[in-house]
Write an enzyme that holds these catalytic residues in place. Structure first.
Site, short mmCIF file in Angstrom:
data_model
loop_
_atom_site.label_atom_id
_atom_site.label_comp_id
_atom_site.label_asym_id
_atom_site.label_seq_id
_atom_site.Cartn_x
_atom_site.Cartn_y
_atom_site.Cartn_z
N LYS A 12 0.84 -1.20 0.00
CA LYS A 12 0.00 0.00 0.00
C LYS A 12 0.86 1.24 0.00
O LYS A 12 0.59 2.21 -0.71
CB LYS A 12 -0.84 0.05 1.28
N ASP A 69 -8.05 2.34 4.43
CA ASP A 69 -8.65 1.05 4.74
C ASP A 69 -9.34 0.57 3.47
O ASP A 69 -10.04 1.32 2.82
CB ASP A 69 -9.64 1.13 5.90
P1 ITT Z 1 -2.79 -1.34 7.17
O1 ITT Z 1 -4.06 -1.52 7.98
O2 ITT Z 1 -1.56 -1.30 8.02
O3 ITT Z 1 -2.87 -0.19 6.22
P2 ITT Z 1 -3.58 -3.86 5.96
O4 ITT Z 1 -3.00 -4.71 4.89
O5 ITT Z 1 -3.94 -4.54 7.27
O6 ITT Z 1 -2.58 -2.65 6.22
P3 ITT Z 1 -6.40 -3.28 5.53
O7 ITT Z 1 -6.79 -3.56 6.93
O8 ITT Z 1 -6.96 -2.07 4.85
O9 ITT Z 1 -4.81 -3.12 5.36
O10 ITT Z 1 -6.72 -4.58 4.68
C1 ITT Z 1 -6.69 -4.52 3.31
C2 ITT Z 1 -6.82 -5.92 2.76
O11 ITT Z 1 -7.66 -5.84 1.61
C3 ITT Z 1 -5.46 -6.40 2.28
O12 ITT Z 1 -4.89 -7.26 3.24
C4 ITT Z 1 -5.81 -7.14 1.01
O13 ITT Z 1 -6.17 -8.44 1.32
C5 ITT Z 1 -7.06 -6.41 0.50
N1 ITT Z 1 -6.71 -5.33 -0.46
C6 ITT Z 1 -6.86 -3.99 -0.30
N2 ITT Z 1 -6.42 -3.33 -1.37
C7 ITT Z 1 -5.97 -4.24 -2.23
C8 ITT Z 1 -5.39 -4.18 -3.50
O14 ITT Z 1 -5.13 -3.03 -4.10
N3 ITT Z 1 -5.05 -5.32 -4.09
C9 ITT Z 1 -5.30 -6.50 -3.50
N4 ITT Z 1 -5.83 -6.66 -2.30
C10 ITT Z 1 -6.17 -5.54 -1.65
#
Ligand code: ITT
Length: 206
Positions: A12, A69
């Protein structure tokens, strides 16, 4: 001016930094701090969780902070995995297990429509936040394809394309993704916030 990016997800972070390019804006990431609280992502919406993450980091750092998120919502599954996307297959976060679980849930399902959602919150050092949301519609494939990107990218085929996000280059994904759409709105939001913050009021005539 400095902006803290409150994510622990390096994929991200790379996408955010590539898309949210504003002259004079310098990014810091969470690794610059040792006092960051763990945030429980228990909100019912992407928006709530983005605000929670941005606010916690802004209050702990005293800095302007941005957080994302995001996740995938599948129509035939009533919007699942949704806000549970990261931990769909349980703890700890495991992309391969999440994708396997999603493919299993979609076994025999003809309606493959889905969307990625992304909420980007920008929070001031006192905890006041604004949010921008972006979506990318598409379908869930029948098998994993491609090795770029992260998470559900190998399963997601954006509308108008025949390839998955994981088969696209980073530049291609960043033109059409949910994160790109949210960040373009967030850039306008940031410009307005910044203009307000630096606006010097005209002195009143005495
Ligand atoms: P932070 O909270 O530290 O930012 P995280 O990975 O835990 O990191 P989230 O809680 O927002 O972030 O979870 C996002 C999930 O959604 C991530 O683990 C992926 O499985 C999915 N996801 C989000 N954006 C994506 C993308 O661009 N491509 C693929 N999967 C994505």
């Amino acid at each position: 001016m400095k902006l803290l990016i409150a994510t622990r997800n390096p994929h991200k972070l790379t996408e955010l930094a590539a898309i949210f390019k504003i002259p004079g804006l310098e990014f810091l990431n969470l690794s610059a701090f040792t006092n960051m609280p763990e945030v429980e992502e228990d909100g019912l919406t992407f928006r709530d969780n983005a605000i929670k993450k941005a606010r916690a980091a802004a209050l702990a750092s005293g800095m302007w902070t941005m957080a994302d998120d995001s996740g995938i919502e599948v129509l035939a599954l009533g919007g699942q995995p949704g806000v549970r996307s990261a931990r769909y297959a349980g703890e700890p976060v495991n992309y391969a297990a999440n994708n396997a679980k999603l493919l299993k849930a979609m076994n025999g399902v003809a309606d493959r429509r889905a969307r990625f959602s992304c909420a980007v919150a920008i929070c001031d050092p006192k905890g006041v936040a604004e949010v921008a949301v972006g979506y990318c519609h598409g379908t869930i494939g029948f098998e994993e394809r491609g090795s770029n990107g992260f998470g559900y990218d190998p399963l997601f085929i954006p509308s108008g394309f025949a390839i998955t996000f994981a088969e696209m280059s980073a530049e291609e994904k960043n033109k059409t993704s949910h994160r790109a759409r949210a960040l373009h709105l967030a850039a306008t939001m940031w410009k307005n916030i910044f203009e307000k913050a630096t606006d010097t009021p005209t002195p009143l005539a005495s």
